[in-house]
Design an enzyme around this catalytic site. Structure first.
Site, PDB file in Angstrom:
ATOM      1  CE  LYS A  91       3.500   0.409  -0.094  1.00 22.94           C
ATOM      2  NZ  LYS A  91       3.048  -0.610  -1.036  1.00 22.94           N
ATOM      3  NE  ARG A 126      -0.563   3.453  -3.624  1.00 27.17           N
ATOM      4  CZ  ARG A 126      -0.834   2.726  -2.545  1.00 27.17           C
ATOM      5  NH1 ARG A 126      -0.663   3.216  -1.338  1.00 27.17           N
ATOM      6  NH2 ARG A 126      -1.277   1.502  -2.681  1.00 27.17           N
ATOM      7  NE  ARG A 158      -2.529  -7.622   1.215  1.00 31.05           N
ATOM      8  CZ  ARG A 158      -1.988  -6.439   0.896  1.00 31.05           C
ATOM      9  NH1 ARG A 158      -0.754  -6.158   1.230  1.00 31.05           N
ATOM     10  NH2 ARG A 158      -2.691  -5.561   0.229  1.00 31.05           N
ATOM     11  NE  ARG A 194      -6.409  -4.156   1.044  1.00 29.67           N
ATOM     12  CZ  ARG A 194      -5.313  -3.415   0.879  1.00 29.67           C
ATOM     13  NH1 ARG A 194      -4.332  -3.450   1.765  1.00 29.67           N
ATOM     14  NH2 ARG A 194      -5.174  -2.643  -0.187  1.00 29.67           N
ATOM     15  NE  ARG A 204      -4.374  -2.925  -4.636  1.00 26.82           N
ATOM     16  CZ  ARG A 204      -4.101  -3.803  -3.668  1.00 26.82           C
ATOM     17  NH1 ARG A 204      -4.621  -5.022  -3.710  1.00 26.82           N
ATOM     18  NH2 ARG A 204      -3.334  -3.481  -2.672  1.00 26.82           N
TER      19      ARG A 204
HETATM   20  P1  AMP Z   1      -2.873   0.251   0.236  1.00 26.09           P
HETATM   21  O1  AMP Z   1      -3.439  -0.314   1.485  1.00 26.09           O
HETATM   22  O2  AMP Z   1      -1.666   1.134   0.484  1.00 26.09           O
HETATM   23  O3  AMP Z   1      -2.627  -0.783  -0.823  1.00 26.09           O
HETATM   24  O4  AMP Z   1      -3.985   1.255  -0.363  1.00 26.09           O
HETATM   25  C1  AMP Z   1      -5.264   0.779  -0.730  1.00 26.09           C
HETATM   26  C2  AMP Z   1      -5.919   1.735  -1.705  1.00 26.09           C
HETATM   27  O5  AMP Z   1      -6.074   3.024  -1.090  1.00 26.09           O
HETATM   28  C3  AMP Z   1      -5.122   2.009  -2.966  1.00 26.09           C
HETATM   29  O6  AMP Z   1      -5.307   1.009  -3.956  1.00 26.09           O
HETATM   30  C4  AMP Z   1      -5.714   3.346  -3.392  1.00 26.09           C
HETATM   31  O7  AMP Z   1      -7.004   3.196  -3.937  1.00 26.09           O
HETATM   32  C5  AMP Z   1      -5.878   4.051  -2.059  1.00 26.09           C
HETATM   33  N1  AMP Z   1      -4.640   4.778  -1.696  1.00 26.09           N
HETATM   34  C6  AMP Z   1      -3.797   4.520  -0.653  1.00 26.09           C
HETATM   35  N2  AMP Z   1      -2.775   5.398  -0.648  1.00 26.09           N
HETATM   36  C7  AMP Z   1      -2.954   6.222  -1.702  1.00 26.09           C
HETATM   37  C8  AMP Z   1      -2.230   7.317  -2.249  1.00 26.09           C
HETATM   38  N3  AMP Z   1      -1.090   7.753  -1.683  1.00 26.09           N
HETATM   39  N4  AMP Z   1      -2.732   7.933  -3.342  1.00 26.09           N
HETATM   40  C9  AMP Z   1      -3.879   7.532  -3.903  1.00 26.09           C
HETATM   41  N5  AMP Z   1      -4.601   6.486  -3.468  1.00 26.09           N
HETATM   42  C10 AMP Z   1      -4.156   5.833  -2.374  1.00 26.09           C
END
Ligand code: AMP
Length: 217
Positions: free
Chosen positions: A15, A90, A129, A162, A173
């Protein structure tokens, strides 16, 4: 009228990479909720403190916190024409709030772009990653290695893994995604917003499929 493109797909589906490419191409801001949270974590802000534990466990940050953050971001001037949203919404509650916010802004959803990738592929991708410290550019041991190991090709900063890409958290996740986020695919399909892309291809092939499908409308 501001227009919003929504990127849907599991963690590791690509994404972020595709959202960056699309936002460059169509000249709309790329808004990644994960990047915003990571920036707050790095700066140790109040929001960062609230989000930290959820993120490190691979859980979603609660809706009220996330929605308030995105609302504030979408009201900034660089989003006046809309945005490519990556990682938001989400949950169904986030999708509902987004609908209200977009209506308030007199905008519209252009498309919800679902990048489909099998679970086994996601696990392989996430565990290889790497991300750069300065701007969050993303690399992969096998699919997209940096020219010099451990160094970002684009800005020269250090690459790190990360915390939430470590093996234990990755599986969790993906389950959180399947339970809480995957229902949004039907939500947007029912509203005729969905386009679906096979995310198991090379980065370039995914981008060209995506642009071709957007053109078809
Ligand atoms: P990502 O980089 O999009 O994988 O996001 C990393 C982490 O940020 C996720 O595992 C959540 O803990 C938090 N996060 C990101 N976007 C959201 C969202 N829309 N709602 C809730 N938590 C989020």
């Amino acid at each position: 009228m501001p227009v919003y493109y929504l990127m849907l797909g599991a963690p590791g589906a690509g994404k972020g990479t595709q959202a960056k490419r699309l936002s460059d191409k169509i000249k709309l801001s790329h808004i990644s909720s994960g990047d915003i949270f990571r920036d707050h974590l790095k700066r140790d802000t109040e929001l960062g403190k609230l989000a930290r534990d959820f993120m490190s466990r691979g859980e979603l940050v609660p809706d009220d916190i996330t929605i308030a953050m995105i609302r504030e971001r979408l009201l900034q001037s660089d989003c006046a024409d809309g945005a490519v949203l990556d990682g938001f919404p989400r949950t169904p509650a986030q999708a509902k709030h987004l609908e209200t916010l977009i209506a308030e802004l007199n905008g519209r959803v252009a498309k919800a772009i679902y990048i489909r990738v099998a679970k086994e592929t996601l696990i392989k991708r996430l565990s290889g990653r790497w991300m750069c410290r300065l701007h969050g550019h993303v690399y992969h041991d096998i699919h997209n290695p940096p020219k010099t190991p451990g160094v970002c090709d684009i800005d020269g900063s250090e690459l790190y893994q990360r915390d939430d890409d470590k093996a234990e958290t990755v599986a969790h996740r993906i389950n959180v995604y399947l339970e809480q986020t995957a229902p949004l695919i039907d939500y947007y399909r029912d509203r005729n917003y969905l386009i679906e892309i096979n995310g198991e291809q090379s980065i370039d092939a995914v981008s060209s499929d995506l642009l071709a499908k957007l053109k078809q409308g």
